[in-house]
Scaffold this active site. Structure first.
Site, mmCIF file in Angstrom:
data_model
loop_
_atom_site.group_PDB
_atom_site.id
_atom_site.type_symbol
_atom_site.label_atom_id
_atom_site.label_comp_id
_atom_site.label_asym_id
_atom_site.label_seq_id
_atom_site.Cartn_x
_atom_site.Cartn_y
_atom_site.Cartn_z
ATOM 1 N N ASP A 75 36.175 2.080 50.993
ATOM 2 C CA ASP A 75 35.790 0.935 50.168
ATOM 3 C C ASP A 75 36.919 0.446 49.275
ATOM 4 O O ASP A 75 37.745 1.229 48.807
ATOM 5 C CB ASP A 75 34.598 1.331 49.286
ATOM 6 N N GLU A 82 21.937 -4.532 54.466
ATOM 7 C CA GLU A 82 22.612 -3.236 54.524
ATOM 8 C C GLU A 82 22.647 -2.720 53.093
ATOM 9 O O GLU A 82 23.228 -3.345 52.224
ATOM 10 C CB GLU A 82 24.020 -3.484 55.063
#
Ligand code: PLP
Lengths: 269, 403
Positions: A63, A52
């Site tokens: 995040d 990924e």
């Protein structure tokens, strides 16, 4: 167009070996742009089944601080969607490793969904994960992704009720990304208490051809063993890998860590 | 009984938006999946509760007795003489408790939080005014408030940081990115994703994912509703032009929206030239909404620089994006220097220190009034008072004196 063969074939191969797929994340530009391919190689040699690739964004709201820093470093090196496509083309010269892009929606919006999907497919990308694109806003993206044979990976979380899981399955292809817990990405000492009940709840709702991969917080072999035992078809490790790269891990050291994680994906009889 | 004819999908009027969470092509819910159920629940509760008599009367009482509403519509006689054109009125949101329009929204949403049983409230703040308003609303309703604020804004809006803390709220400094409002919203969204079952996110402007732009507009429309009534009573007519500064766009949409069907009333939104999403941006997605955004060719969000912390934001509420696209409102920019000029002008002419955000609207409104006829009327929303900005203005003056 059919869903890219690379991704579905990889899930089949892994399944026939009685394993779950190990999906490893790396931000394009880590540890520096000229070495990202080498580190992808290290992930693959350690046993990552699917990679990924992170596309950097200025405002990565899903995040944790480790990945936020990686976004910042990548942007400062000038990494953008075009450099990411270029890197995938480079990788494709001698690798059939399935590649997923993890990108926030704005870079897609900027380029245009159609243009983005076409370039993904031309470069050899197999699927796209968009953390800020829920199904409510995804109708046109799903059409483009379908047209260009890209896997449409959507999230399911502890907050997603069963009815909504079923609706998400109608938009998704490849696999659904099961978010193990509340909050952002980020390594964790312990497995979130939310993950096993969620997996148990969601698994029976999925159609035959849709896999489920678990992510957010998976850090150790033991975490992976636990979710694989509970029926995950794939496991996603992001921040724990990013943390090691940030700390200066060599490709060899990274591959060793991946080997350890990969061992956790083998189903014991 | 007549056969049911399916209703022809007619284009909704601007006043009927949002439809399905969108203002035309703008708005929406571009947020992580984990937040979607909470946004749906918020919309459901808001639609059910906000129309109820007990909710409305409690809000009305708090606005009046606690917040000091209605705020005056003041005829600025000396400013009008200075401009020597249209007559200038000021809508005095600087006189709301806390010193800015922010309390209108904070009280409304804090009541929603309480009704939803969420006792932990988080918010972002740029200028600190929204932080102060949330801290006040939470204190008076017995809720717990935590405020995210960029480290750069903490530095330049110190007085407001101290006020927030004295009001019993916690301030979390945000050191990521540009360390301003944008990054404070990022951090608040991360907190919300982590604590969504227990926490209410009290967003401070008409931005973010649906239903926030609608909710904030509905709680801020009291500005325009009041001024419309006040002007009608006093002058028996509507204004020719209403002017407001635009950061995220809450005081501006609150001013404009009640006039949106009054086609003769023109709207002027004033952005900071260093943070002008509407004037210099392009279509993109930030903080959950499709709107105008300052960004580069690859979709990275641009850095902004404004002397007014409350305008230092690279996106704008989606309803303004639509007003711009349709030409319903005009948007212009004012520089830091011009805003300071507006600040001094209002101080000397009228004895009012405006916030630096509002000073943008003052400058632009006076400029416009100069070019209008004497029988015309301009209303400028004075969104906040200037006490929080004294240090910035004084430093600027000292700097200018040296040069
Ligand atoms: C006094 C004042 N006016 C205006 C603004 C800009 O916000 P908005 O555009 O949402 O009204 C702020 C923001 O903090 C403010 O403090």
């Amino acid at each position: 167009m059919m869903l890219t063969q690379r991704l579905s074939k990889r899930f089949e191969e892994v399944h026939s070996r009685r394993e779950a797929a190990l999906i490893g994340y790396i931000m394009v530009g880590e540890p520096e742009f000229s070495r990202t391919l080498e580190y992808i190689g290290a992930l693959e040699s350690g046993g990552v089944d699917i990679v990924e690739l992170g596309v950097p964004f200025t405002d990565p709201i899903a995040d944790d601080p480790i990945l936020q820093a990686a976004h910042g470093r990548a942007l400062r090196q000038g990494v953008n969607v075009h450099t990411v496509f270029q890197l995938v083309r480079e990788l494709r010269k001698n690798s059939e490793l399935p590649v997923l892009l993890m990108t926030y929606y704005n870079p897609i919006c900027r380029l245009g969904e159609e243009s983005f999907a076409r370039r993904c497919s031309e470069a050899g990308v197999d699927g796209v994960i968009i953390p800020d694109l829920p199904i409510e806003e995804a109708a046109s993206w799903v059409n483009q992704a379908r047209k260009y044979g890209l896997a449409r990976i959507f999230f399911v979380t502890p907050e997603t009720d069963n009815e909504r899981v079923k609706r998400i399955c109608e938009y998704a292809s490849g696999f659904v990304y099961l978010v193990s817990r509340y909050g952002t990405t980020g390594p964790s000492e312990t497995l979130a208490p939310t993950v096993l009940p969620l997996l148990e709840r969601v698994k029976p709702l999925l159609p035959e051809d849709l896999k489920v991969a678990v992510g957010f917080g998976l850090t150790t072999r033991a975490h992976i063993e636990a979710v694989v035992r509970a029926g995950a078809d794939g496991v996603i490790v992001a921040s724990a890998l990013a943390a090691r790269i940030t700390e200066g891990a060599s490709p060899e050291a990274l591959a060793d860590y991946v080997r350890e994680l990969k061992a956790g994906t083998r189903r014991t009889v | 009984m007549a056969a049911k004819i399916p209703a022809k999908p007619s284009t909704p009027r601007l006043s009927e938006l949002p439809v399905d969470g969108h203002f035309g092509e703008f708005g929406g819910q571009f947020v992580p999946e984990i937040l979607i159920p909470a946004l749906k629940e918020l919309e459901r509760v808001y639609k059910e509760i906000s129309v109820r008599f007990d909710f409305q009367s409690e809000l009305k009482a708090l606005r009046a007795d606690y917040g000091g509403r209605p705020t005056p519509l003041y005829f600025a006689k000396r400013l009008t003489e200075y401009a020597n054109g249209a007559r200038i009125f000021l809508k005095r949101e600087d006189l709301v408790h806390g010193g800015a329009h922010a309390l209108n929204n904070a009280l409304g949403q804090a009541l929603l939080a309480r009704a939803m049983g969420k006792r932990r409230v988080i918010a972002e703040t740029g200028s600190g005014q929204h932080g102060v308003a949330v801290a006040m609303a939470c204190a008076v309703l017995g809720l717990h408030a935590e405020i995210y604020m960029g480290a750069r804004d903490i530095e330049r809006q110190k007085a407001n940081v101290q006020r927030i803390q004295l009001l019993g709220a916690t301030v979390h400094p945000v050191t990521s990115g540009s360390q301003t409002l944008k990054d404070a919203i990022n951090e608040a969204l991360r907190d919300w994703a982590t604590n969504v079952p227990t926490t209410y996110y009290l967003i401070g402007s008409a931005v973010g994912p649906h239903p926030y732009p609608m909710i904030v507009r509905d709680f801020q429309r009291v500005i325009g509703d009041e001024l419309k009534g006040q002007l009608l009573r006093r002058e028996q007519r509507l204004p020719d032009l209403v002017v407001a500064c635009v950061g995220g766009g809450s005081n501006a949409i609150g001013t404009f929206y009640p006039f949106v069907n009054d086609e003769k009333v023109q709207f002027l939104g004033v952005e900071s030239s260093g943070a002008a999403a509407l004037c210099h941006g392009s279509i993109g997605v930030l903080h959950g909404a499709k709107t105008f955004v300052l960004q580069d060719e690859h979709g990275s969000i641009g850095e902004t620089h404004s002397i007014a912390a409350g305008l230092d934001y690279p996106a704008v509420g989606p309803e303004h994006a639509l007003y711009k696209k349709l030409g319903r409102a005009e948007y212009i920019t004012v520089s830091d220097q011009e805003a300071l000029e507006g600040f001094r002008l209002l101080a000397r002419c009228e004895g009012i220190l405006p916030s630096l955000e509002a000073a943008h609207a003052i400058y632009a409104g006076v400029q416009r009034a100069q070019r209008m006829k004497r029988d015309q009327i301009v209303v400028i929303t004075l969104s906040g008072r200037g006490e929080k900005d004294l240090e910035t203005v004084v430093q600027h003056d000292a700097h200018a004196a040296l040069e």
